[in-house]
Design an enzyme around this catalytic site. Structure first.
Site, PDB file in Angstrom:
ATOM      1  N   HIS A  75      52.238  21.910  35.273  1.00  0.00           N
ATOM      2  CA  HIS A  75      52.725  21.184  36.417  1.00  0.00           C
ATOM      3  C   HIS A  75      52.056  19.991  36.531  1.00  0.00           C
ATOM      4  CE1 HIS A  75      54.795  24.608  39.006  1.00  0.00           C
ATOM      5  NE2 HIS A  75      54.901  24.667  37.545  1.00  0.00           N
ATOM      6  N   TYR A 204      53.059  22.686  49.461  1.00  0.00           N
ATOM      7  CA  TYR A 204      52.222  23.039  50.529  1.00  0.00           C
ATOM      8  C   TYR A 204      52.726  22.416  51.755  1.00  0.00           C
ATOM      9  CZ  TYR A 204      48.663  24.501  46.841  1.00  0.00           C
ATOM     10  OH  TYR A 204      47.828  24.804  45.942  1.00  0.00           O
ATOM     11  N   PRO A 296      41.947  30.242  49.575  1.00  0.00           N
ATOM     12  CA  PRO A 296      42.970  30.133  48.388  1.00  0.00           C
ATOM     13  C   PRO A 296      43.564  28.817  48.404  1.00  0.00           C
ATOM     14  CG  PRO A 296      43.559  31.716  49.787  1.00  0.00           C
ATOM     15  CD  PRO A 296      42.491  31.513  50.397  1.00  0.00           C
ATOM     16  N   LYS A 300      41.040  27.446  43.767  1.00  0.00           N
ATOM     17  CA  LYS A 300      39.963  27.402  43.078  1.00  0.00           C
ATOM     18  C   LYS A 300      38.999  28.647  42.395  1.00  0.00           C
ATOM     19  CE  LYS A 300      39.812  23.017  42.763  1.00  0.00           C
ATOM     20  NZ  LYS A 300      40.534  22.913  41.697  1.00  0.00           N
ATOM     21  N   TYR A 388      41.957  18.823  42.561  1.00  0.00           N
ATOM     22  CA  TYR A 388      42.767  19.902  42.246  1.00  0.00           C
ATOM     23  C   TYR A 388      42.989  20.165  40.926  1.00  0.00           C
ATOM     24  CZ  TYR A 388      47.041  22.914  43.326  1.00  0.00           C
ATOM     25  OH  TYR A 388      47.939  23.943  43.460  1.00  0.00           O
TER      26      TYR A 388
HETATM   27  P1  FAD Z   1      37.382  39.827  40.674  1.00  0.00           P
HETATM   28  O1  FAD Z   1      38.581  39.389  40.217  1.00  0.00           O
HETATM   29  O2  FAD Z   1      37.139  40.534  41.983  1.00  0.00           O
HETATM   30  O3  FAD Z   1      36.734  41.203  39.569  1.00  0.00           O
HETATM   31  C1  FAD Z   1      35.638  41.862  39.954  1.00  0.00           C
HETATM   32  C2  FAD Z   1      35.888  43.248  39.135  1.00  0.00           C
HETATM   33  O4  FAD Z   1      34.867  43.910  39.458  1.00  0.00           O
HETATM   34  C3  FAD Z   1      36.916  43.975  39.686  1.00  0.00           C
HETATM   35  O5  FAD Z   1      37.919  44.348  38.479  1.00  0.00           O
HETATM   36  C4  FAD Z   1      36.425  45.175  40.489  1.00  0.00           C
HETATM   37  O6  FAD Z   1      37.366  46.175  40.458  1.00  0.00           O
HETATM   38  C5  FAD Z   1      35.115  45.344  40.020  1.00  0.00           C
HETATM   39  N1  FAD Z   1      33.813  45.989  40.614  1.00  0.00           N
HETATM   40  C6  FAD Z   1      33.841  45.590  41.952  1.00  0.00           C
HETATM   41  N2  FAD Z   1      32.730  46.654  42.074  1.00  0.00           N
HETATM   42  C7  FAD Z   1      32.225  47.137  41.090  1.00  0.00           C
HETATM   43  C8  FAD Z   1      31.219  48.148  40.685  1.00  0.00           C
HETATM   44  N3  FAD Z   1      30.542  48.554  41.793  1.00  0.00           N
HETATM   45  N4  FAD Z   1      31.130  48.706  39.628  1.00  0.00           N
HETATM   46  C9  FAD Z   1      31.982  48.154  38.562  1.00  0.00           C
HETATM   47  N5  FAD Z   1      33.233  47.230  38.791  1.00  0.00           N
HETATM   48  C10 FAD Z   1      33.143  46.844  39.954  1.00  0.00           C
HETATM   49  N6  FAD Z   1      42.485  32.764  44.382  1.00  0.00           N
HETATM   50  C11 FAD Z   1      43.208  31.710  44.060  1.00  0.00           C
HETATM   51  O7  FAD Z   1      42.794  30.688  43.563  1.00  0.00           O
HETATM   52  N7  FAD Z   1      44.579  31.888  44.672  1.00  0.00           N
HETATM   53  C12 FAD Z   1      44.893  33.003  45.281  1.00  0.00           C
HETATM   54  O8  FAD Z   1      46.201  33.268  45.609  1.00  0.00           O
HETATM   55  C13 FAD Z   1      44.092  33.949  45.284  1.00  0.00           C
HETATM   56  N8  FAD Z   1      44.593  35.197  46.005  1.00  0.00           N
HETATM   57  C14 FAD Z   1      43.621  36.308  46.080  1.00  0.00           C
HETATM   58  C15 FAD Z   1      43.950  37.411  46.739  1.00  0.00           C
HETATM   59  C16 FAD Z   1      42.911  38.576  46.917  1.00  0.00           C
HETATM   60  C17 FAD Z   1      43.365  39.848  47.839  1.00  0.00           C
HETATM   61  C18 FAD Z   1      41.618  38.385  46.487  1.00  0.00           C
HETATM   62  C19 FAD Z   1      40.613  39.370  46.686  1.00  0.00           C
HETATM   63  C20 FAD Z   1      41.250  37.128  45.888  1.00  0.00           C
HETATM   64  C21 FAD Z   1      42.205  36.211  45.480  1.00  0.00           C
HETATM   65  N9  FAD Z   1      41.947  34.938  45.016  1.00  0.00           N
HETATM   66  C22 FAD Z   1      42.683  33.823  44.840  1.00  0.00           C
HETATM   67  C23 FAD Z   1      40.474  34.749  44.405  1.00  0.00           C
HETATM   68  C24 FAD Z   1      40.536  35.051  42.800  1.00  0.00           C
HETATM   69  O9  FAD Z   1      41.683  35.830  42.594  1.00  0.00           O
HETATM   70  C25 FAD Z   1      39.301  35.243  42.489  1.00  0.00           C
HETATM   71  O10 FAD Z   1      38.224  34.240  42.813  1.00  0.00           O
HETATM   72  C26 FAD Z   1      39.231  35.894  41.280  1.00  0.00           C
HETATM   73  O11 FAD Z   1      39.815  37.173  41.074  1.00  0.00           O
HETATM   74  C27 FAD Z   1      37.407  36.060  40.745  1.00  0.00           C
HETATM   75  O12 FAD Z   1      37.206  36.639  39.543  1.00  0.00           O
HETATM   76  P2  FAD Z   1      36.046  37.666  39.353  1.00  0.00           P
HETATM   77  O13 FAD Z   1      36.331  38.190  38.138  1.00  0.00           O
HETATM   78  O14 FAD Z   1      34.793  36.913  39.758  1.00  0.00           O
HETATM   79  O15 FAD Z   1      36.237  38.629  40.409  1.00  0.00           O
HETATM   80  C1  DHB Z   2      49.162  30.042  44.310  1.00  0.00           C
HETATM   81  C2  DHB Z   2      47.862  30.545  44.894  1.00  0.00           C
HETATM   82  C3  DHB Z   2      47.063  29.432  45.386  1.00  0.00           C
HETATM   83  O1  DHB Z   2      45.911  29.880  46.187  1.00  0.00           O
HETATM   84  C4  DHB Z   2      47.483  28.203  45.533  1.00  0.00           C
HETATM   85  O2  DHB Z   2      46.542  27.560  46.122  1.00  0.00           O
HETATM   86  C5  DHB Z   2      48.780  27.781  44.939  1.00  0.00           C
HETATM   87  C6  DHB Z   2      49.272  28.795  44.330  1.00  0.00           C
HETATM   88  C7  DHB Z   2      49.675  31.003  43.427  1.00  0.00           C
HETATM   89  O3  DHB Z   2      49.720  32.484  43.666  1.00  0.00           O
HETATM   90  O4  DHB Z   2      50.682  30.739  42.968  1.00  0.00           O
END
Ligand code: FAD
Ligand code: DHB
Length: 395
Positions: A75, A204, A296, A300, A388
């Protein structure tokens, strides 16, 4: 007790842990990844969808970008909508050709798990009672329970990639953590629907009934979000109520609105800003959501997690190749700098686009003036666009 030995013990198989394990593998560094959920759960967890150019470049240069290149949707711009009109921000034109790619986080995770399995290096799902220990000394350990049996991993370093609710940050004494936090008085209700995206780019929308966002996952699947109360129950949102609310908040004066279809996934996410400093405690390094959470709206979270592990993998590689600790020593400060830049941007996007429950008439007028300035000033649009699409990952 059976003791495994590795160079880097990685806690968490989200995007951060899996990408770190993959980058280390490419550089010949051994790791063990421990995840407390099942493989199916990790793959099916629906979250983010917007990849910065830096994330796309990292996936591609590390050999896990084939499906992303085929199925990801590039995009070049986004729309900001208010007062019933959409305003286009041509991000590529404003940033010398940089863009974002829409590709679900669960697809990223699927590709990284496939690469891990192909590498033959260990990835343990459904482990329990993970305990990082001894990271202030030179021989850290990670204890865990697998199939009812207690085990230990002896390692050189521990990478805490276990998300916001993980155990690694918690295992650091509270008096060594500096926590910066802000909660927002709203959440997001997100859905996936079998409906052809009605716009080629994201929308948005700031609406008097609350924020709404139009996004997508594929040429057949639309992703939509709407601002709701942070403690809202999904039971209060039958499909018809969701569509009614989305129509109200997203239908434009020119008749544009999202296509509708069967809703096949629904979820509610709270919104918070959170940073812990530092991101290193002896031989324990925190990366991704374990160290920071952004609301979100700026898309980022996933990208920051990828930037952290790209830097951490480079620092560990340097250590193993030359004995130099320069990269390890600068990891926390350099990652926090990028984190705070993303925090500022995510906070700004969130406050510009959402309607707080206690909004005053002054706040609302100021918000409209900000939106009006944004879509009429090339300088303001450039600032949004360069944040962005994100800056290149520097490692
Ligand atoms: P995570 O993806 O959280 O991965 C951490 C992993 O560690 C998980 O698999 C978990 O199961 C595991 N874990 C936890 N505790 C333990 C333990 N004690 N022992 C072993 N393993 C463990 N970002 C956006 O930009 N847009 C969005 O729309 C958006 N929606 C989101 C919705 C939700 C519900 C959440 C929680 C986050 C969202 N985010 C979004 C943020 C984005 O998804 C996260 O920033 C991203 O997943 C970060 O990756 P990570 O690997 O650091 O953490
Ligand atoms: C989506 C999630 C976001 O947090 C955002 O800012 C834009 C798009 C998505 O899930 O597509």
């Amino acid at each position: 007790m059976p003791v495994l030995r590795t160079q880097v013990a990685i806690v968490g198989a989200g995007p951060a842990g899996l990408m770190l394990g993959h980058l280390l593998h490419l550089r010949g560094i051994d790791s063990v990844i421990l995840e407390n959920r099942s493989r199916e759960y990790v793959i099916e967890r629906v979250r983010a969808g917007v990849l910065e150019q830096g994330t796309v470049d990292l996936m591609t240069s590390s050999g896990v970008g084939d499906r992303l290149q085929r199925e990801g949707m590039r995009h070049d711009g986004i729309y900001i909508a208010f007062d019933g009109a959409r305003h286009h921000i041509d991000m590529a034109a404003l940033t010398g050709g940089r863009a974002i790619t829409v590709y679900g986080q669960n697809e990223v995770v699927k590709d990284l798990i496939a690469a891990r399995i192909e590498s033959g290096r260990p990835l343990h799902f459904e482990v329990e009672q993970v305990r990082p220990q001894g990271f202030d000394g030179t021989s850290p350990l990670v204890g865990f329970v697998e199939n009812g049996e207690r085990r230990e991993i002896a390692c050189d370093f521990i990478a805490g990639c276990d998300g916001f609710h993980g155990v690694c940050r918690e295992s650091v004494p509270a008096d060594r953590l500096n926590v910066y936090e802000r909660e927002y008085p709203f959440g997001w209700l997100g859905i996936l629907a079998h409906a052809r995206p009605s716009s080629a780019e994201l929308v948005y929308s700031n609406h008097r009934r609350g924020f709404a966002l139009f996004s997508m996952r594929s040429p057949q699947v639309t992703r939509l979000y709407l601002q709701c109360a942070p403690d809202e129950s999904l039971d209060a949102w039958p499909d018809e109520r969701i569509w009614t609310e989305l129509r109200l908040r997203l239908e434009m004066a020119d008749g544009w609105r999202p296509n509708e279809g069967e809703i096949f996934q629904k979820g509610i996410t709270g919104m918070r800003s959170f940073v812990v400093e530092p991101m290193r405690f002896g031989r324990l390094f925190l990366a991704g959501d374990a160290a920071h959470i952004v609301p979100p709206t700026g898309a980022k979270g996933l990208n920051l997690a990828m930037a952290d592990v790209s830097r951490l993998a480079a620092a560990l590689t340097r250590y193993y190749e030359s004995g130099s600790e320069i990269g390890l020593d600068s990891y926390s400060e350099a990652s926090l700098r990028r984190t705070w830049r993303a925090q500022r941007f995510s906070w700004w996007m969130t406050t510009m686009l959402h309607r707080p429950p206690d909004e005053s008439a002054f706040d609302h007028k100021r918000q409209l003036a900000e939106l009006d300035y944004l879509v009429n000033s090339r300088a303001a649009m450039t600032s949004l666009a360069e944040n962005y699409v994100g800056t290149a990952f520097e490692d």
